[in-house]
Design an enzyme around this catalytic site. Structure first.
Site, PDB file in Angstrom:
ATOM      1  N   ARG A   1      -4.060   5.506  11.039  1.00 48.98           N
ATOM      2  CA  ARG A   1      -5.163   4.823  11.702  1.00 48.98           C
ATOM      3  C   ARG A   1      -5.970   5.866  12.458  1.00 48.98           C
ATOM      4  O   ARG A   1      -5.403   6.766  13.096  1.00 48.98           O
ATOM      5  CB  ARG A   1      -4.666   3.768  12.703  1.00 48.98           C
TER       6      ARG A   1
ATOM      7  N   HIS B   1     -12.164   4.614   4.102  1.00 48.31           N
ATOM      8  CA  HIS B   1     -10.800   4.067   4.066  1.00 48.31           C
ATOM      9  C   HIS B   1     -10.545   3.324   2.748  1.00 48.31           C
ATOM     10  O   HIS B   1     -10.867   2.151   2.614  1.00 48.31           O
ATOM     11  CB  HIS B   1     -10.628   3.108   5.256  1.00 48.31           C
TER      12      HIS B   1
ATOM     13  N   ASN C   1       0.797  -1.230   0.000  1.00 43.95           N
ATOM     14  CA  ASN C   1       0.000   0.000   0.000  1.00 43.95           C
ATOM     15  C   ASN C   1       0.829   1.279   0.000  1.00 43.95           C
ATOM     16  O   ASN C   1       0.277   2.363  -0.022  1.00 43.95           O
ATOM     17  CB  ASN C   1      -0.902   0.024   1.241  1.00 43.95           C
TER      18      ASN C   1
ATOM     19  N   GLN D   1     -14.368   0.966  12.072  1.00 44.74           N
ATOM     20  CA  GLN D   1     -14.734   0.932  10.659  1.00 44.74           C
ATOM     21  C   GLN D   1     -15.660  -0.243  10.421  1.00 44.74           C
ATOM     22  O   GLN D   1     -15.341  -1.331  10.897  1.00 44.74           O
ATOM     23  CB  GLN D   1     -13.467   0.802   9.786  1.00 44.74           C
TER      24      GLN D   1
END
Ligand SMILES: *[C@@H]1O[C@H](CO)[C@@H](O)[C@H](O)[C@H]1NC(C)=O
Length: 364
Positions: free
Chosen positions: A258, A311, A119, A287
């Site tokens: 986060r 997200h 990522n 989430q």
């Protein structure tokens, strides 16, 4: 073996893009591969609470695969229920939704692996985008034209350049460093970083960044602060009312690391009071974010200063291709009992910490 895979549902979107691997419908592209090898695969998005499918599957599961985007929370109680558990794979980066300390302390023979690096570019690009969106006041400007309006002053009064600003990153690891590299092209006044260890001298020189060892001194100098560290006991709630008081008045804050690193109520209050000019990012706790989460609707005094998204920074299609392949590689290594994992992917190996970011060093 029984493999449980926790992903988000894509519904009608799944068929629009076959490389949308990270949804229940497309199941990381590993369904046929696993089933033809004789394994059982359960794919679900139903992850929270005692009656959830994840909870029901845990006693029989050998392997659980989760992601940071729709996190299947693997608590102490769930690990205790999962007596057969051997391997937890995070399709993506960040294992804070798993009770790693409990696995370490319990002595259970469970390994936790991530797809490190899958990522990093995706998130670093999102950080730069969010800085631009906030500093240049893009969202209200765009909303204005979409609504048929034309009032330049209304948006120009809250819009600036990145050039000439002091920008600080909390965390200068794989993502934070890439953010610094990308910021060089914007001619900032200065780039600062805070981390438990200094960058190698050549890496520091390449981006002309200066390390600040006191986080209060770091934020006091910065026009823009970005959070790029893992969530663990030492970083949970790090950006709270106490630290926000030390920020330059009217600074922008970008957090794609986060949600729980920032205190949600304190950040919302800072945006509304003007202590922060804006806040943006894509990470929340929990989430999916509840409908009344303050970050959905907080605004600065100009009705702007909010650049939140769900997200997805680390789950763009390019990243999905990388973490789907990386997950398959980890599973293959496990099934063939070669255990020749990439060292950087290992968080816990047979129940013991292998990485500094979570284990040995509890600082940011
Ligand atoms: C991991 O467990 C061991 C005991 O087995 C303990 O000494 C160590 O402090 C634990 N590590 C962390 C980071 O909690």
């Amino acid at each position: 073996m029984k493999v449980v895979l926790v992903l988000y549902d894509a519904g009608k979107h799944a068929a629009d893009e076959e490389r949308l691997y990270g949804c229940t419908e497309n199941a990381l592209g590993i369904k046929d591969w696993l089933e033809s090898a004789g394994h059982t695969l359960v794919v679900t998005s139903d992850k929270d609470g005692e009656d959830s499918e994840l909870e029901k599957e845990i006693p029989d599961a050998d392997i659980i695969i989760t992601t940071p985007f729709h996190p299947g929370y693997i608590s102490k109680e769930r690990i205790q229920k999962g007596k057969k558990l051997k391997l937890l794979v995070v399709a993506g980066v960040g294992s804070d939704h798993i009770d790693l300390d409990y696995i370490n302390e319990s002595g259970r023979d469970i390994s936790v692996l991530e797809v490190t690096g899958s990522n990093v570019v995706s998130v670093a690009e999102h950080v730069i985008m969010t800085m631009l969106v906030l500093v240049r006041n893009f969202v209200p400007a765009h909303e204005q034209v979409m609504a048929g309006g034309w009032e330049v002053a209304a948006v120009a009064k809250d819009a600036f350049d990145i050039e000439g600003k002091t920008i600080a990153t909390i965390g200068a690891g794989r993502i934070g460093y890439r953010v610094l590299e990308r910021l060089v092209a914007f001619n900032p006044k200065e780039l600062l970083y805070y981390d438990y260890q200094a960058l190698p001298a050549e890496a520091e020189a390449k981006v002309n960044a200066r390390r600040v060892e006191d986080i209060k001194e770091l934020v006091a100098q910065a026009d823009i602060v970005t959070v790029n560290c893992p969530l663990h006991a030492g970083s949970k709630g790090l950006v709270n009312a106490d630290l926000l008081k030390h920020f330059k008045k009217g600074a922008w804050l970008v957090n794609t690391a986060r949600g729980a690193i920032c205190n949600a109520a304190d950040v919302a209050a800072a945006v509304e009071s003007g202590q922060l000019r804006g806040y943006g990012g894509d990470v929340w706790f929990p989430q999916p974010a509840p409908a009344d989460h303050p970050w959905r609707t907080m605004r600065n005094k100009y009705g702007a200063g909010n650049a939140m998204t769900p997200h997805y920074s680390g789950t763009v299609i390019d990243a999905q291709i990388r973490y789907a392949q990386g997950t398959k590689n980890i599973l293959e290594s496990f099934f063939t009992q070669k255990f020749d994992y990439r060292p950087q992917d290992i968080i816990l190996l047979n129940g013991k910490y292998k990485t500094k970011a979570y284990g040995a060093d509890k600082k940011v």
